[in-house]
Motif scaffolding. Structure first.
Motif, mmCIF file in Angstrom:
data_model
loop_
_atom_site.group_PDB
_atom_site.id
_atom_site.type_symbol
_atom_site.label_atom_id
_atom_site.label_comp_id
_atom_site.label_asym_id
_atom_site.label_seq_id
_atom_site.Cartn_x
_atom_site.Cartn_y
_atom_site.Cartn_z
ATOM 1 N N ALA A 98 31.397 115.539 70.987
ATOM 2 C CA ALA A 98 32.449 116.222 71.749
ATOM 3 C C ALA A 98 32.416 117.727 71.506
ATOM 4 N N GLN A 99 32.170 118.146 70.272
ATOM 5 C CA GLN A 99 32.076 119.570 69.987
ATOM 6 C C GLN A 99 30.894 120.203 70.709
ATOM 7 N N MET A 100 29.793 119.481 70.806
ATOM 8 C CA MET A 100 28.631 119.983 71.530
ATOM 9 C C MET A 100 28.952 120.196 73.002
ATOM 10 N N GLN B 104 40.828 115.989 76.305
ATOM 11 C CA GLN B 104 40.632 117.367 75.862
ATOM 12 C C GLN B 104 39.341 117.954 76.432
ATOM 13 N N LEU B 105 38.309 117.148 76.531
ATOM 14 C CA LEU B 105 37.069 117.636 77.132
ATOM 15 C C LEU B 105 37.285 118.009 78.593
ATOM 16 N N ARG B 106 38.040 117.217 79.316
ATOM 17 C CA ARG B 106 38.309 117.544 80.718
ATOM 18 C C ARG B 106 39.135 118.811 80.844
ATOM 19 N N GLU B 107 40.010 119.048 79.881
ATOM 20 C CA GLU B 107 40.761 120.298 79.889
ATOM 21 C C GLU B 107 39.854 121.495 79.648
ATOM 22 N N HIS B 108 38.758 121.301 78.913
ATOM 23 C CA HIS B 108 37.784 122.359 78.682
ATOM 24 C C HIS B 108 36.831 122.534 79.856
ATOM 25 N N LEU C 178 43.598 101.987 67.593
ATOM 26 C CA LEU C 178 43.899 103.398 67.321
ATOM 27 C C LEU C 178 42.685 104.278 67.618
ATOM 28 N N TRP C 179 41.501 103.768 67.289
ATOM 29 C CA TRP C 179 40.287 104.536 67.590
ATOM 30 C C TRP C 179 40.116 104.699 69.095
ATOM 31 N N ARG C 180 40.425 103.664 69.853
ATOM 32 C CA ARG C 180 40.352 103.756 71.311
ATOM 33 C C ARG C 180 41.295 104.835 71.839
ATOM 34 N N LEU C 181 42.513 104.862 71.326
ATOM 35 C CA LEU C 181 43.470 105.886 71.772
ATOM 36 C C LEU C 181 42.991 107.277 71.398
ATOM 37 N N ASP C 182 42.433 107.416 70.211
ATOM 38 C CA ASP C 182 41.924 108.718 69.788
ATOM 39 C C ASP C 182 40.755 109.151 70.664
ATOM 40 N N ARG C 183 39.917 108.205 71.068
ATOM 41 C CA ARG C 183 38.784 108.535 71.930
ATOM 42 C C ARG C 183 39.263 108.964 73.321
ATOM 43 N N GLU C 184 40.268 108.293 73.857
ATOM 44 C CA GLU C 184 40.812 108.696 75.154
ATOM 45 C C GLU C 184 41.416 110.100 75.078
#
Length: 485
Positions: free
Chosen positions: A400-402, A449-453, A438-444
């Motif tokens: 995601a950072q990439m 956030q990527l779409r906001e970028h 919880l991991w699924r929610l964190d991934r969504e």
């Protein structure tokens, strides 16, 4: 069946009799004949000598011609063209007899990759393949036994096969089946043991190295009808936003020196009483960079007919995208986002597509302790006008950072989610299922956030997967960009 002619693996054994040893049958024959002769002499009984004579004469007659060389074993694979997932694969394990005597019994066995489902095996010239199967093999077409399935049934190639080989000849154990998954799959190693001299002598086991079978990924149907964000080459199928020779009308303007007469728009010129020409947009090719995220693997690969893992989706989608854009005359390059940072330079044409398929056979998931961004995206390694298609499961925060760094640098980035949709939560007790949710929610949240970028994220779904995303990226390409270095 493997693209270019597959190499043959041949055993190289010295021509000597050192590899032959007596069998227990020879020991029993010599012992029995000796005991009968000794007993006949000591006891003075002629009948015992007569009984020993057949054993002694039979053993001497069988050993009159002893083998002097070991058998030769080699593996060959078919070469009828590129082999794709789901295609028919064929191979042969050959046993040669370079000696001047016959081999009475030859036992052949070969290992085969589990991704090559061998359904038929038999020696050439022995009739139908099923006639040469071992005694414990089920008949062809028989349903699997209770508690087993067609996918878990033991391959017929895993069993030993028995035949005989005449002098100065060779026999082929033909293997035929189906390739279930892309990659380089071995046929072999194979081994053989030979009995000669009426079963009184046996050779040591002779082995040969495995031969690799190249299985290319099956290309999923993919079409992208939208224009590229920024075509950069000189010729191609995409309409550039730069004026030039092409078929896309850009408007009408006043005639200027250097304009061709065939471009004169006479209808407008007569109405305006001044020469006007039709302006067009140049047709240009584009560079597409397909970035494969190989930092993590998830899901279970079921082959061409089963479920797809992250690597399966990544490799098949890459082949489909490359085939589509190379067919349109664009340039395609491949990059791995991982510790290896493998790279395939940008090129166009049919040869590049075959190179892409060959390059994809070596894709492997590799974990890395460091950030591979600087290693993958070095200076001048990524064109500013290239469309970057990132195939990633988004299982690692570094991925995601990439994507965010590429977007901030002003690149045209499209993220394709390769995580299997049918990924099931772990069945362990305790908090495993809750942690998975919880991991699924964190991934969504991370995808949001990527779409906001400005990074569009779309799930791979074959034909038309990227049309809407490419339309949005092409629209953004017309707007002024502010890039950070």
């Amino acid at each position: 069946m493997t693209g270019p002619t597959a190499p043959a693996s041949r055993s190289t054994e010295p021509e000597s009799a050192a590899g032959w040893a007596p069998t227990p049958a020879l020991g029993r024959a010599v012992l029995l004949a000796g005991l009968l002769l000794v007993a006949g002499v000591l006891l003075g009984r002629v009948d015992l000598v007569v009984l020993a004579a057949p054993f002694a004469l039979g053993t001497a007659y069988a050993l009159r011609r002893r083998p002097t060389t070991l058998p030769q074993v080699w593996i060959t694979t078919g070469d009828d063209g590129p082999l794709v997932e789901g295609g028919e694969v064929s191979a042969a394990v050959s046993v040669g007899n370079p000696d001047a005597i016959d081999y009475d019994l030859v036992v052949v066995r070969s290992r085969v990759s589990p991704w090559l489902r061998i359904a038929r095996a038999g020696f050439a010239g022995t009739g139908p393949a099923d006639d040469a199967l071992p005694a414990d093999a089920p008949p062809a077409g028989a349903p699997p036994a209770a508690g087993t399935s067609a996918g878990t049934r033991r391959s017929v190639a895993d069993r030993p096969f028995v035949t005989s080989v005449p002098a100065a000849a060779a026999v082929d154990l033909e293997l035929a089946g189906r390739a279930l998954r892309w990659g380089r799959h071995p046929v072999g190693p194979a081994g053989a043991r030979v009995a000669a001299a009426g079963g009184l002598l046996v050779s040591r086991a002779v082995y040969t190295e495995p031969v690799g079978v190249r299985v290319y990924p099956r290309t999923e149907p993919f079409e992208a009808v939208e224009a590229m964000p920024r075509a950069a080459g000189l010729v191609g199928a995409h309409h550039s936003r730069r004026p030039g020779e092409g078929g896309e009308l850009a408007g009408v303007r006043i005639f200027a020196p250097g304009d061709r007469l065939r471009r004169v728009d006479w209808r407008v010129s007569l109405r305006a009483r001044q020469l006007h020409v039709a302006a067009t947009l140049s047709d240009r090719d584009a560079e597409v960079v397909v970035l494969l995220d190989v930092l993590a693997e998830a899901g279970r690969s079921g082959g061409v007919d089963g479920s797809a893992s992250v690597l399966d989706t990544t490799v098949r989608a890459t082949a489909a995208i490359a085939e589509h854009y190379l067919h349109r005359g664009d340039r395609v390059s491949l990059v791995e986002y991982g510790p290896g940072a493998r790279r395939l330079r940008a090129a166009a044409g049919r040869r590049q597509y075959l190179t892409v398929l060959e390059w994809l056979l070596d894709v492997r998931a590799e974990a890395s302790q460091h950030e591979p961004y600087d290693q993958v995206f070095g200076p001048q390694q990524l064109s500013s006008d290239a469309l970057v298609v990132v195939l990633t499961p988004l299982l690692d925060e570094r991925s995601a950072q990439m994507l965010a760094r590429l977007a901030r640098a002003g690149r045209f980035v499209v993220a394709v989610d390769t995580l299997p949709a049918n990924l099931t939560p772990p069945k362990d007790r305790g908090w495993a299922e809750v942690a998975y949710r919880l991991w699924r929610l964190d991934r969504e949240t991370m995808i949001g956030q990527l779409r906001e970028h400005g990074v569009p994220v779309v799930r791979w779904a074959g034909a038309g997967s990227l049309d809407q995303v490419l339309r949005d990226v092409a629209r953004l390409a017309t707007a002024p960009r502010v890039g950070s270095r």
